[in-house]
Write an enzyme that holds these catalytic residues in place. Structure first.
Site, PDB file in Angstrom:
ATOM      1  N   SER A 247       0.834  -1.191   0.000  1.00 54.97           N
ATOM      2  CA  SER A 247       0.000   0.000   0.000  1.00 54.97           C
ATOM      3  C   SER A 247       0.879   1.256   0.000  1.00 54.97           C
ATOM      4  O   SER A 247       1.715   1.425  -0.891  1.00 54.97           O
ATOM      5  CB  SER A 247      -0.959  -0.039   1.194  1.00 54.97           C
ATOM      6  OG  SER A 247      -2.002   0.891   1.050  1.00 54.97           O
TER       7      SER A 247
ATOM      8  N   ASP B  29      -8.576  -6.268  -5.026  1.00 57.31           N
ATOM      9  CA  ASP B  29      -8.426  -4.994  -4.315  1.00 57.31           C
ATOM     10  C   ASP B  29      -9.161  -3.894  -5.062  1.00 57.31           C
ATOM     11  O   ASP B  29      -9.259  -3.907  -6.291  1.00 57.31           O
ATOM     12  CB  ASP B  29      -6.936  -4.647  -4.223  1.00 57.31           C
ATOM     13  CG  ASP B  29      -6.663  -3.485  -3.277  1.00 57.31           C
ATOM     14  OD1 ASP B  29      -7.524  -3.172  -2.436  1.00 57.31           O
ATOM     15  OD2 ASP B  29      -5.573  -2.904  -3.385  1.00 57.31           O
TER      16      ASP B  29
ATOM     17  N   HIS C  22      -6.147  -6.683  -1.047  1.00 57.96           N
ATOM     18  CA  HIS C  22      -5.120  -5.678  -0.813  1.00 57.96           C
ATOM     19  C   HIS C  22      -3.827  -6.269  -0.256  1.00 57.96           C
ATOM     20  O   HIS C  22      -2.745  -5.779  -0.556  1.00 57.96           O
ATOM     21  CB  HIS C  22      -5.670  -4.635   0.164  1.00 57.96           C
ATOM     22  CG  HIS C  22      -4.849  -3.396   0.287  1.00 57.96           C
ATOM     23  ND1 HIS C  22      -4.648  -2.518  -0.760  1.00 57.96           N
ATOM     24  CD2 HIS C  22      -4.164  -2.879   1.334  1.00 57.96           C
ATOM     25  CE1 HIS C  22      -3.890  -1.519  -0.363  1.00 57.96           C
ATOM     26  NE2 HIS C  22      -3.568  -1.714   0.902  1.00 57.96           N
TER      27      HIS C  22
END
Length: 437
Positions: free
Chosen positions: A154, A359, A416
């Protein structure tokens, strides 16, 4: 300089007594600059090797900014113990020496003397990281020259880009004895505007919104793009959060970290920005369903772990996460694609991009947009390279495409957090970069 390094060494060693759990480990603080103290937690590999330095050193960076690697990355994703304190059968420690770092300063157990010492840009984060690694090598000289790989999830993937640049510069200047071989960006916040603009199309294609919902989401996203293009970066971040709010309304709370699930509706008096900030910091799929799990992690880190690692009494794990995010709010929507081009054109460092296809927040379509625009010597070769399947455990885990020192991995059955959602698929990009996994 010698006095400074001695000071760093002493600070690093100050809390080295004791440990948490049975796995061989090292931990400590490095004062990366005046007023800023960064914490690391190293787990030595359990691989059957003569010396643990026969295996690479892997750095894991959590997202946010403000998410803790020593907490979230360690106990929730790939450390040796899970949140139930049971041994994790797919921990990366089986193959690598894994170094969890609480960065930027103010994250997790890392702390600042006051908030004026928090970082405001990605480059400041990178410079702190280089100083952290200098302190680490000063204490752990056996890792000098051992292949080093930086994996960031991320916002951690965004941070990894500038870290790669600054580490390479330090190596070239001879001011650090590391051996950086590669960086990996997992479902990374590389080009925020691209990501935000592709939420609507992805949700529409997946049948999660109708045309009216798509139009509302895109209207919010285009406003975030307009603000960014006008240099109103602070306001663009606020509009990004408003776009997330539109997505929640139109999908009845789709999980931003896995589009196959939804978060339960519940009254919430927080602003759109506060909700979006919390999601980025916790970096955790099914956030609402695992609220108790997050609370347990907070309790674990601030009680058993804090005591075992001899963390100073005045430090509370995660207490500054909101301040860390807020301080970087102006930098939040800025891309780091120029840095990726620099790494590809000027170094032989392997640059890996991997993405879980379920995601939303850092969706695969948004990643492909900036990848296809990269200006580097191998751009045409990458464009024409074959896209190959990834087979692990007799299952199609995804696809990969590579040319020169750039790779892209599409990972199936993953949102994710790919290492947690699809450990088998993760082995493909780990082996490609490190030859282990």
């Amino acid at each position: 300089m010698l006095v400074y390094l001695l000071f760093v060494f002493l600070i690093s060693s100050q809390y080295a007594a004791g440990q948490f759990g049975d796995f061989k480990q090292d931990f400590g603080y490095v004062t990366v600059r005046e007023g800023a103290h960064m914490f690391y937690w190293l787990f030595y590999t359990t691989a059957d090797v003569e010396n643990y330095t026969d295996r690479p050193l892997v750095v894991w960076l959590q997202g946010g900014p403000g998410g803790s690697s020593t907490g979230i990355g360690n106990f929730e994703i790939l450390g040796p113990l899970d949140l139930s304190l049971q041994e994790r059968n797919y921990t990366w420690v089986k193959n690598f020496n894994v170094l969890f770092i609480d960065n930027p300063v103010g994250t997790g157990f890392s702390y600042v003397d006051n908030n004026s010492y928090l970082t405001t840009t990605n480059d400041e984060i990178a410079l702190d990281f280089v100083n952290l690694m200098r302190g680490f090598y000063e204490k752990n000289t056996e890792f000098e020259g051992v292949p080093l790989y930086i994996y960031g999830q991320s916002y951690g993937g965004k941070m990894a880009v500038d870290m790669g640049i600054r580490m390479h510069e330090a190596e070239e200047a001879g001011t650090i004895k590391s051996n950086l071989r590669g960086i990996a960006m997992g479902n990374a916040w590389i080009h925020p505007v691209d990501a935000t603009l592709t939420w609507g199309p992805l949700l529409l294609a997946a049948g999660l919104v109708d045309q009216e919902g798509y139009e509302e989401i895109q209207a919010h996203a285009r406003e975030a793009e307009r603000l960014f293009n006008e240099g109103l970066y602070f306001q663009s971040t606020a509009q990004w959060a408003s776009t997330q709010g539109a997505v929640f309304r139109r999908t009845t709370n789709v999980d931003f970290y896995n589009i196959l699930t939804k978060m339960p509706s519940q009254p919430d008096t927080r602003s759109a920005y506060e909700i979006a900030r919390e999601m980025m910091i916790h970096d955790n799929s099914h956030m609402a369903d695992t609220k108790q799990e997050v609370v347990n992690l907070y309790q674990l880190m601030n009680n058993e772990v804090k005591q075992a690692l001899n963390i100073p009494d005045h430090v509370t794990w995660g207490s500054l996460s909101n301040a860390v995010f807020n301080t970087l709010r102006t930098d939040f929507m800025k891309p780091v694609t120029d840095g990726i081009e620099k790494l590809l054109n000027e170094t032989d460092i392997i640059v890996t991009k991997y993405n879980g296809n379920l995601d939303l927040i850092c969706d695969t379509p948004g990643q492909i947009l900036w990848v296809d625009r990269l200006k580097w010597d191998g751009a045409e070769g990458y464009k024409n390279a074959p896209r190959n399947p990834i087979w692990e455990d007799n299952k199609l885990q995804g696809y990969y495409k590579s040319y020169g020192n750039f790779r892209f991995f599409w990972i199936n059955v993953a949102g994710h957090s790919v290492p947690r959602d699809n450990p088998a698929g993760s082995r493909a990009f780990l082996r490609d970069m490190t030859s282990f996994g």
